[in-house]
Motif scaffolding. Structure first.
Motif, PDB file in Angstrom:
ATOM      1  N   ASP A 226      36.127 -14.127 -11.120  1.00  0.00           N
ATOM      2  CA  ASP A 226      35.753 -12.720 -10.956  1.00  0.00           C
ATOM      3  C   ASP A 226      34.239 -12.535 -11.047  1.00  0.00           C
ATOM      4  OD1 ASP A 226      38.410 -12.006 -10.648  1.00  0.00           O
ATOM      5  OD2 ASP A 226      38.645 -11.319 -12.732  1.00  0.00           O
ATOM      6  N   LEU A 227      33.610 -13.248 -11.976  1.00  0.00           N
ATOM      7  CA  LEU A 227      32.151 -13.162 -12.111  1.00  0.00           C
ATOM      8  C   LEU A 227      31.447 -13.743 -10.880  1.00  0.00           C
ATOM      9  CD1 LEU A 227      31.761 -14.097 -15.880  1.00  0.00           C
ATOM     10  CD2 LEU A 227      31.249 -11.888 -14.812  1.00  0.00           C
ATOM     11  N   LEU A 228      31.972 -14.827 -10.351  1.00  0.00           N
ATOM     12  CA  LEU A 228      31.398 -15.399  -9.126  1.00  0.00           C
ATOM     13  C   LEU A 228      31.431 -14.371  -7.999  1.00  0.00           C
ATOM     14  CD1 LEU A 228      32.948 -18.981  -9.276  1.00  0.00           C
ATOM     15  CD2 LEU A 228      30.503 -18.484  -9.134  1.00  0.00           C
ATOM     16  N   ARG A 229      32.571 -13.739  -7.832  1.00  0.00           N
ATOM     17  CA  ARG A 229      32.712 -12.734  -6.769  1.00  0.00           C
ATOM     18  C   ARG A 229      31.790 -11.544  -6.994  1.00  0.00           C
ATOM     19  NH1 ARG A 229      38.942 -13.272  -7.127  1.00  0.00           N
ATOM     20  NH2 ARG A 229      39.341 -14.932  -5.649  1.00  0.00           N
ATOM     21  N   SER A 230      31.775 -11.024  -8.208  1.00  0.00           N
ATOM     22  CA  SER A 230      30.976  -9.826  -8.480  1.00  0.00           C
ATOM     23  C   SER A 230      29.475 -10.089  -8.374  1.00  0.00           C
ATOM     24  CB  SER A 230      31.329  -9.233  -9.843  1.00  0.00           C
ATOM     25  OG  SER A 230      30.947 -10.088 -10.878  1.00  0.00           O
ATOM     26  N   ASN A 231      29.061 -11.345  -8.540  1.00  0.00           N
ATOM     27  CA  ASN A 231      27.649 -11.703  -8.397  1.00  0.00           C
ATOM     28  C   ASN A 231      27.301 -12.159  -6.985  1.00  0.00           C
ATOM     29  OD1 ASN A 231      26.347 -11.348 -11.050  1.00  0.00           O
ATOM     30  ND2 ASN A 231      27.929 -12.773 -11.723  1.00  0.00           N
ATOM     31  N   GLY A 232      28.264 -12.086  -6.079  1.00  0.00           N
ATOM     32  CA  GLY A 232      28.011 -12.468  -4.696  1.00  0.00           C
ATOM     33  C   GLY A 232      27.857 -13.966  -4.487  1.00  0.00           C
ATOM     34  N   CYS A 233      28.393 -14.768  -5.402  1.00  0.00           N
ATOM     35  CA  CYS A 233      28.302 -16.225  -5.293  1.00  0.00           C
ATOM     36  C   CYS A 233      29.380 -16.747  -4.352  1.00  0.00           C
ATOM     37  CB  CYS A 233      28.502 -16.869  -6.666  1.00  0.00           C
ATOM     38  SG  CYS A 233      27.335 -16.302  -7.921  1.00  0.00           S
ATOM     39  N   LYS A 234      29.115 -17.896  -3.770  1.00  0.00           N
ATOM     40  CA  LYS A 234      30.110 -18.550  -2.919  1.00  0.00           C
ATOM     41  C   LYS A 234      31.294 -18.975  -3.795  1.00  0.00           C
ATOM     42  CE  LYS A 234      30.734 -22.393   0.235  1.00  0.00           C
ATOM     43  NZ  LYS A 234      30.164 -23.602   0.812  1.00  0.00           N
ATOM     44  N   ALA A 235      32.489 -18.670  -3.323  1.00  0.00           N
ATOM     45  CA  ALA A 235      33.695 -19.009  -4.086  1.00  0.00           C
ATOM     46  C   ALA A 235      33.981 -20.505  -3.987  1.00  0.00           C
ATOM     47  CB  ALA A 235      34.883 -18.220  -3.562  1.00  0.00           C
ATOM     48  N   PRO A 236      34.490 -21.114  -5.052  1.00  0.00           N
ATOM     49  CA  PRO A 236      34.900 -22.517  -4.990  1.00  0.00           C
ATOM     50  C   PRO A 236      35.970 -22.700  -3.918  1.00  0.00           C
ATOM     51  CG  PRO A 236      34.881 -21.743  -7.254  1.00  0.00           C
ATOM     52  CD  PRO A 236      34.693 -20.544  -6.386  1.00  0.00           C
ATOM     53  N   THR A 237      36.021 -23.894  -3.358  1.00  0.00           N
ATOM     54  CA  THR A 237      36.987 -24.162  -2.290  1.00  0.00           C
ATOM     55  C   THR A 237      38.290 -24.745  -2.802  1.00  0.00           C
ATOM     56  OG1 THR A 237      35.977 -26.321  -1.926  1.00  0.00           O
ATOM     57  CG2 THR A 237      35.164 -24.485  -0.577  1.00  0.00           C
TER      58      THR A 237
ATOM     59  N   ASP B 268      25.284 -21.752 -12.806  1.00  0.00           N
ATOM     60  CA  ASP B 268      25.928 -21.823 -14.128  1.00  0.00           C
ATOM     61  C   ASP B 268      27.414 -21.471 -14.038  1.00  0.00           C
ATOM     62  OD1 ASP B 268      23.579 -22.580 -15.338  1.00  0.00           O
ATOM     63  OD2 ASP B 268      23.100 -20.572 -16.087  1.00  0.00           O
ATOM     64  N   LEU B 269      27.740 -20.471 -13.225  1.00  0.00           N
ATOM     65  CA  LEU B 269      29.139 -20.087 -13.073  1.00  0.00           C
ATOM     66  C   LEU B 269      29.935 -21.173 -12.353  1.00  0.00           C
ATOM     67  CD1 LEU B 269      28.693 -16.315 -12.173  1.00  0.00           C
ATOM     68  CD2 LEU B 269      29.679 -17.253 -14.279  1.00  0.00           C
ATOM     69  N   HIS B 270      29.339 -21.805 -11.351  1.00  0.00           N
ATOM     70  CA  HIS B 270      30.024 -22.897 -10.659  1.00  0.00           C
ATOM     71  C   HIS B 270      30.248 -24.084 -11.604  1.00  0.00           C
ATOM     72  CE1 HIS B 270      30.566 -21.650  -6.512  1.00  0.00           C
ATOM     73  NE2 HIS B 270      29.423 -20.989  -6.617  1.00  0.00           N
ATOM     74  N   GLU B 271      29.269 -24.356 -12.450  1.00  0.00           N
ATOM     75  CA  GLU B 271      29.426 -25.449 -13.424  1.00  0.00           C
ATOM     76  C   GLU B 271      30.541 -25.124 -14.421  1.00  0.00           C
ATOM     77  OE1 GLU B 271      26.854 -27.541 -16.945  1.00  0.00           O
ATOM     78  OE2 GLU B 271      25.780 -26.877 -15.158  1.00  0.00           O
TER      79      GLU B 271
END
Length: 108
Positions: free
Chosen positions: A49-60, A3-6
């Protein structure tokens, strides 16, 4: 994470929409588009910031209007066509198919 990536990818679509809207306007339209684009990018920073704090892969890649610019321009033209049809008493049933951003695919 999906959801965060979308949400992050939607920022590119919304930047393209703002550019398309401002392309057919004057200085006021450009100023409004610039302000909206700044708001979109601020929201994108929060999403990152939410992606990072949730341990998600960062967009490239950073959000970029160029990935969806032609689709946004087609949407803008379809909206104008709908407004013209409405003036002629032929109001469209709903938003144009070209404006369904959930169906847009990146151009690059």
């Amino acid at each position: 994470c999906a959801d965060l990536h979308e949400k992050y990818e939607t920022a590119s679509k919304m930047l393209a929409v703002q550019f398309a809207r401002s392309a057919s306007g004057g200085a006021l339209a450009q100023a409004r588009a610039d302000a909206e684009s700044a708001n979109i990018l601020s929201g994108t920073r929060i999403t990152m910031d939410l992606l990072r704090s949730n341990g998600c892969k960062a967009p490239t890649a950073a959000p970029a209007k160029e990935r969806y610019i032609m689709q946004a321009m087609n949407c803008n033209l379809a909206m104008i066509d709908g407004q013209i049809a409405a003036v002629r008493g032929q109001a469209p049933d709903g938003p144009p198919e070209a404006c369904r951003i959930e169906l847009w695919k990146p151009e690059r």
